[in-house]
Design a protein around this motif. Sequence first.
Motif, PDB file in Angstrom:
ATOM      1  N   GLU A  47       1.011  -1.186   0.158  1.00  0.00           N
ATOM      2  CA  GLU A  47       0.053   0.071   0.008  1.00  0.00           C
ATOM      3  C   GLU A  47       0.921   1.098  -0.155  1.00  0.00           C
ATOM      4  OE1 GLU A  47      -3.421   1.913   2.620  1.00  0.00           O
ATOM      5  OE2 GLU A  47      -2.825   0.168   3.106  1.00  0.00           O
ATOM      6  N   GLN A  48       1.876   1.131   0.661  1.00  0.00           N
ATOM      7  CA  GLN A  48       2.755   2.433   0.940  1.00  0.00           C
ATOM      8  C   GLN A  48       3.645   2.463  -0.443  1.00  0.00           C
ATOM      9  OE1 GLN A  48       5.706   2.304   3.975  1.00  0.00           O
ATOM     10  NE2 GLN A  48       6.281   4.361   3.625  1.00  0.00           N
ATOM     11  N   ASN A  94       2.474   1.631  -3.400  1.00  0.00           N
ATOM     12  CA  ASN A  94       1.453   2.134  -4.409  1.00  0.00           C
ATOM     13  C   ASN A  94       1.580   3.742  -4.201  1.00  0.00           C
ATOM     14  OD1 ASN A  94       1.220  -0.196  -5.744  1.00  0.00           O
ATOM     15  ND2 ASN A  94      -0.417  -0.700  -4.224  1.00  0.00           N
ATOM     16  N   THR A  95       1.247   4.189  -2.930  1.00  0.00           N
ATOM     17  CA  THR A  95       1.290   5.643  -2.541  1.00  0.00           C
ATOM     18  C   THR A  95       2.364   6.201  -2.870  1.00  0.00           C
ATOM     19  OG1 THR A  95      -0.125   5.080  -0.535  1.00  0.00           O
ATOM     20  CG2 THR A  95       0.835   7.253  -0.774  1.00  0.00           C
ATOM     21  N   LEU A  96       3.520   5.797  -2.922  1.00  0.00           N
ATOM     22  CA  LEU A  96       4.653   6.496  -3.498  1.00  0.00           C
ATOM     23  C   LEU A  96       4.774   6.439  -4.879  1.00  0.00           C
ATOM     24  CD1 LEU A  96       7.673   4.905  -1.260  1.00  0.00           C
ATOM     25  CD2 LEU A  96       6.450   7.198  -1.018  1.00  0.00           C
ATOM     26  N   PHE A  97       4.202   5.548  -5.477  1.00  0.00           N
ATOM     27  CA  PHE A  97       3.957   5.775  -7.116  1.00  0.00           C
ATOM     28  C   PHE A  97       3.046   6.869  -7.575  1.00  0.00           C
ATOM     29  CE2 PHE A  97       5.911   1.428  -7.653  1.00  0.00           C
ATOM     30  CZ  PHE A  97       6.699   1.631  -8.500  1.00  0.00           C
ATOM     31  N   ALA A  98       1.886   7.033  -6.747  1.00  0.00           N
ATOM     32  CA  ALA A  98       1.039   8.099  -6.966  1.00  0.00           C
ATOM     33  C   ALA A  98       1.769   9.279  -6.693  1.00  0.00           C
ATOM     34  CB  ALA A  98      -0.292   7.807  -6.145  1.00  0.00           C
ATOM     35  N   ALA A 127       2.409  13.419   5.692  1.00  0.00           N
ATOM     36  CA  ALA A 127       1.376  12.435   5.941  1.00  0.00           C
ATOM     37  C   ALA A 127       2.198  11.028   6.148  1.00  0.00           C
ATOM     38  CB  ALA A 127       0.669  12.169   4.402  1.00  0.00           C
ATOM     39  N   GLY A 128       3.358  11.163   6.170  1.00  0.00           N
ATOM     40  CA  GLY A 128       3.904   9.731   6.833  1.00  0.00           C
ATOM     41  C   GLY A 128       3.983   8.710   5.616  1.00  0.00           C
ATOM     42  N   HIS A 129       3.958   9.236   4.209  1.00  0.00           N
ATOM     43  CA  HIS A 129       4.284   8.182   3.161  1.00  0.00           C
ATOM     44  C   HIS A 129       5.808   8.070   2.728  1.00  0.00           C
ATOM     45  CE1 HIS A 129      -0.076   8.489   2.883  1.00  0.00           C
ATOM     46  NE2 HIS A 129      -0.148   9.723   2.480  1.00  0.00           N
TER      47      HIS A 129
END
Length: 915
Positions: free
Chosen positions: A144-145, A147-151, A190-192
Amino acid sequence: MIDEVHILSDQYRGPTLEAVVSRMRSIHRFIGTPEEPMRIIALSATIPNVVDLAAWVGEGNTKCYYNIAESRRPIKIEKHVLGFNCDTSTSSYRFDLNLNYKLFDIIRKHSSGRPTLVFCSTRKAVEIASNHLLQFHTLNLPAEQRNTLFAVAGRISNEELKLRLVAGFAYHHAGLNLADRSVLEEAFRAGHIPVLCCTSALAMGVNLPAHLVIIKSTEMYTDYGMEEYPESSIFQMIGRAGRPQFDTFGVAVIMTQRAKVQKYERLAAGSVPIESYLHQHLAEHLNSEIVLQTITDLRTAMDWIRSTFLYVRALASPTRYGLSVAGDHNRSQIEQKLEELCRTELNALEAYSLTVIGKDRGANPDEPLTISSTVYGRLMAQYCLSFRTVKLLRKIKGTEPLLEVFTILTHCDEFTAFKCRNSDKRALNELNRSTAKATIRFPLRGRIQTTTTMVSCLLQAVLGNLPIGQHSLQQEAARMITLGRRLIKCIAEFIYVGRETEEASVYQALLNTLILAQCLETKLWEDSPFITKQLKGIGPVYAGQLAARGKTSFQEILNTDPRELEVILKKNPPFGNEMIDFIRKLPRFSIELSMKEDYMMEFVVTQTNADYDKQLTVRVTLLVGDTANTVLFFKDNCDASFGGNCRYAASFKLTDATVASATGHVICVNWTGLDCSQTVSINGDANVELQKRRSRKANNHSSMLITEFYQKETRTEVNEPPVEVHSSPETRPLDAFRFNRKQKLTLNSETIKPHEEPTISLLNSPEPVEKRPKQDFLTHDAIFHQPTKAFRTQLAMPESPIPHYRGMTRQEYFIDMHRKNPYLLFGHPNQHPLRLSNPEGGVGSGRRRVCIFGVFTEIPDRRQACFETNDRRDRLGRRSCTASAGERRPLRQLDLGIADFLASPPRMQKEDFFK
């Protein structure tokens, strides 16, 4: 209320905070009452010497403080200081690189899978640390993290940053554009982002939460070498760990040299006292208090000193402030030393006419000396100048040309806040000197390595409409322009005040300072062809396109069809009509400067455009000066409509009737391209004599640019350093010049006697220079050798005697050839099929052709001993050369008269050379 009061220990911001608080207390003594005391609340989490701070804030009351123990902090911070070996042979740069190999182990041990900030000393160190973590280590991130970094990476424009962000190792510094930095800050908050490498400046501005803070090396790079971080910066970086609203506890790790571990352990534990730096900036703050009249004599000066934190710390530690006291120091001895320090600074201010020290009229000898400010001192306080800058401005003579005024501006002490980083030097040097693109107006000698040269280069790049590739340099250039506007206004007032107080002749310096102020305001040189950049919807690119089509003035735009403007800019109608309509609303000025009876002069300025839109708020400055460098009239910052009358008239008396002429100027403050001037002759005989002096000065000038022979009517972009020909009656040396990044060709810096040709040699290895595209103009061989029939057909040359100017005069031919190929023509060894034998038995690397403004010479290999010409020609009819070890005869070629020019008398005029 004073938050973060430990900033007192900052070398630059601390003295200002200290002076402001002391000023407030001094003012309260005059206007306040004992019944209404001034209350000051100071807050800090990292001050060990709380008693000293309480003595300063509480005016001697050392019990008015609350010392909260570390154990009562809501969020505890674990502080670790790690020492690493650093040999004497290891540089600070190498030590910083070695620390990168220790980073991942520290992150894995203390981060607990939470966000980590790694503070580095420079932007380059930030990128190196992030790249090292990416290459040698991998983070096990949840899907999940990841994928967030890719976004998040999809919103980033920097390609290198995208790759590192996806892996979890991002970096942040001022060199990134604002949009990328905002995305990074939002994602890290946000901690990503697991690990963010950043500069220490991030701790001062953006509030980013982090569980782990790592200070990688305790040294930072300055213009004077590697220096230790200020203590306030260390505290700010540590304070980014364990924020109450984001975390339950935090960890801070300081990585330093093993010999400095104890120092930073005491600093982290809060046992290093906060010190004052006011004594390093005492002159500036004393002058400000004198201007505000809080200091009127030595007694009030000492009262002000006693209200500072410097006084409190000087009593506790006098040796740190250079107040050496014999034996056991007491208060009276220390105060005596502080009084001596105060007297020294006051005398220095008086020496530069910033203050006046004297006695009141009728005062008895026992009365203290009075201290008052001068107009120079008030300007120094008004514009917040440093004492070093004022010392520089007081050396202005009044005859400085534009270049010298610009140089004085770049040497002001206020620009020392900018740093010349190694990562920016390549881009700066390309702006300074380049063979491939336009460069700055006043090229600098050598390479750009200091802050002063960096400031000069960036300011000229902005004024010259040159593209600045790096985003960080663009930001710093914008800050330099803002600072330069404030400084140049102060310089103009300093110069004009010198005329009034010292009766100095300052017309030339004042005129050039006003012109430079206009340039900084409009971000264009006064004669820039890109004046359309000032119009709405026209940026640097569009302004360049218009300038390339000859639209270099507002009048030329008005004379152009709107459809043509739209074709040039690829805009749709009615863009061209709107542009022309806007220009028609700009003011136009006319000047009438005339001589009346009794040496009275009348100066009339009229705004002649009936369609002028007063909402444009165009401001102008009026100036009149004579050839004796005297300012006859000056009025600053007038409205272009002159109060609605569209006419301004002034009369003044000529101070010297023997001057040759006087000139009136209208200089727009916030627009380039609207200025006008008029010169009126006063004394005809003096004018003739002035012209003779100028002619003699021009003829006896030690250096003459060859480019001046070709640049008469139009101004072309100069992409290479000019070649100088030094004139003297007997010998004429040619200064060495260089070109091409790898292979360097130069003229030997030896004296060239009359009727001898310069020798040309290679400076480095004889490897071939990089290939150049074939030129589309007539080459040396095509003009001065009988070419073959095929070659004539290819170039469409008529068979005629050589040389052939095709209906041109010799002067027109020179100008045409220079425009087609300015400065230098190169030939590649591949274009010369014949090889030359080396005298030692080897094979040379061939010949090269060089054209220097009409000088055609074959350039041999540096290893060849001597040369002679023969009649051998290749298949294109070009002359070839062979080496001969037995004789040392120079290679002679046709030179189009340049040798005659070098051997000619120094007063020979340009027209004689072209005959």
